[in-house]
Design an enzyme around this catalytic site. Sequence first.
Site, PDB file in Angstrom:
ATOM      1  N   ALA A  52       0.866  -1.175   0.000  1.00 27.15           N
ATOM      2  CA  ALA A  52       0.000   0.000   0.000  1.00 27.15           C
ATOM      3  C   ALA A  52       0.904   1.227   0.000  1.00 27.15           C
ATOM      4  CB  ALA A  52      -0.890  -0.018   1.234  1.00 27.15           C
ATOM      5  N   GLY A  84       0.764  -4.968   0.917  1.00 30.86           N
ATOM      6  CA  GLY A  84      -0.417  -5.042   0.047  1.00 30.86           C
ATOM      7  C   GLY A  84      -0.118  -5.697  -1.296  1.00 30.86           C
ATOM      8  N   GLU A 143      -0.403  -9.291  -0.628  1.00 27.62           N
ATOM      9  CA  GLU A 143      -1.826  -9.557  -0.387  1.00 27.62           C
ATOM     10  C   GLU A 143      -2.625  -9.538  -1.686  1.00 27.62           C
ATOM     11  OE1 GLU A 143      -1.485  -6.417   2.711  1.00 27.62           O
ATOM     12  OE2 GLU A 143      -2.835  -7.702   3.835  1.00 27.62           O
ATOM     13  N   GLU A 184       4.698  -5.021   7.128  1.00 29.42           N
ATOM     14  CA  GLU A 184       3.958  -3.924   7.766  1.00 29.42           C
ATOM     15  C   GLU A 184       4.425  -3.648   9.189  1.00 29.42           C
ATOM     16  OE1 GLU A 184       2.570  -6.311   5.921  1.00 29.42           O
ATOM     17  OE2 GLU A 184       0.943  -5.493   4.688  1.00 29.42           O
TER      18      GLU A 184
END
Length: 258
Positions: free
Chosen positions: A66, A109, A112, A132
């Site tokens: 992200a 992300g 993911e 993260e």
Amino acid sequence: MSDYQNILVKEQGRVGIITLNRPEALNALNAALGAEVLAAAQAFDRDPGIGAIILTGSERAFAAGADIKEMAPRTYMEMYTQDFFSDWDRLAAVRTPLIAAVAGHALGGGCELAMICDFIIAAENAKFGQPEIRLGLIPGMGGTQRLARAVGKAKAMEMVLTGRTMDAAEAERSGLVARIVPAADLMEAALAAAETIAGMSKPIALMAKEAVNIAFETSLAEGVHVERRLNHSCFATEDQKEGMAAFIEKRPPVFAHR
Ligand code: CAA
């Protein structure tokens, strides 16, 4: 299709290809890129002419997570009220088979997003991780759940708690990726797999995907029950008749895809 700013989209026969294209940020997933990926995938999903979708990035990065610069100033209230990251659930709801072709970094992300896809084909230089925790954060796009299901508790815990990355060989050994190929062959391998799937009956492929996905949502008995009902439904399609007739007549099947 052509007014996307953060992705490239093209069709090759019955295969839709979405390429993440924010090279300056190693394809970090900002809100704009996320909205475009979802719109493109949903458009392909609605298109009966598309039988499989490939999601890929660059040689250096599938996606480095992200977008940290976009996220950094966000408040709890913004994250909570906007239910940040929940739009990615809509990508998981796409019914057309979705292949991640991953080279380089697939972190946070990015890892993911690859795991939201139905399977991952990885280049030899692929690296997977959920770093993260190093940012004072935990995964938010399903990483703790999908990684645990893919590689088991021990490796998922280690990766989520330490932030260490897995190389492609370890990812394949651990069941995170379906196959590793030389970096130069990544798109060719992904296309070959996508074309194979797109050459099958689309409704049967949708049922196959739905049945496998049920395995992650329910008990064995319930999953087997759903599988059996879907298996029975295949007999309501023209494509089952064609597939079996072709086998008996020793010729390739010509699926109607409907
Ligand atoms: N968000 C925003 N920008 C990012 C980014 C990210 N996730 N990852 C890389 N970039 C940017 C860098 O800031 C840099 O931009 P500038 O040149 O403007 O400084 C550019 O991309 C190139 O990156 P690096 O110079 O860092 O490249 P590198 O080769 O030295 O390192 C890397 C590559 C190891 C992937 C490193 O960039 C990195 O660690 N990135 C962050 C990985 C990460 O922590 N991801 C998790 C994000 S949080 C998340 O994803 C939450 C969730 O679960 C949804």
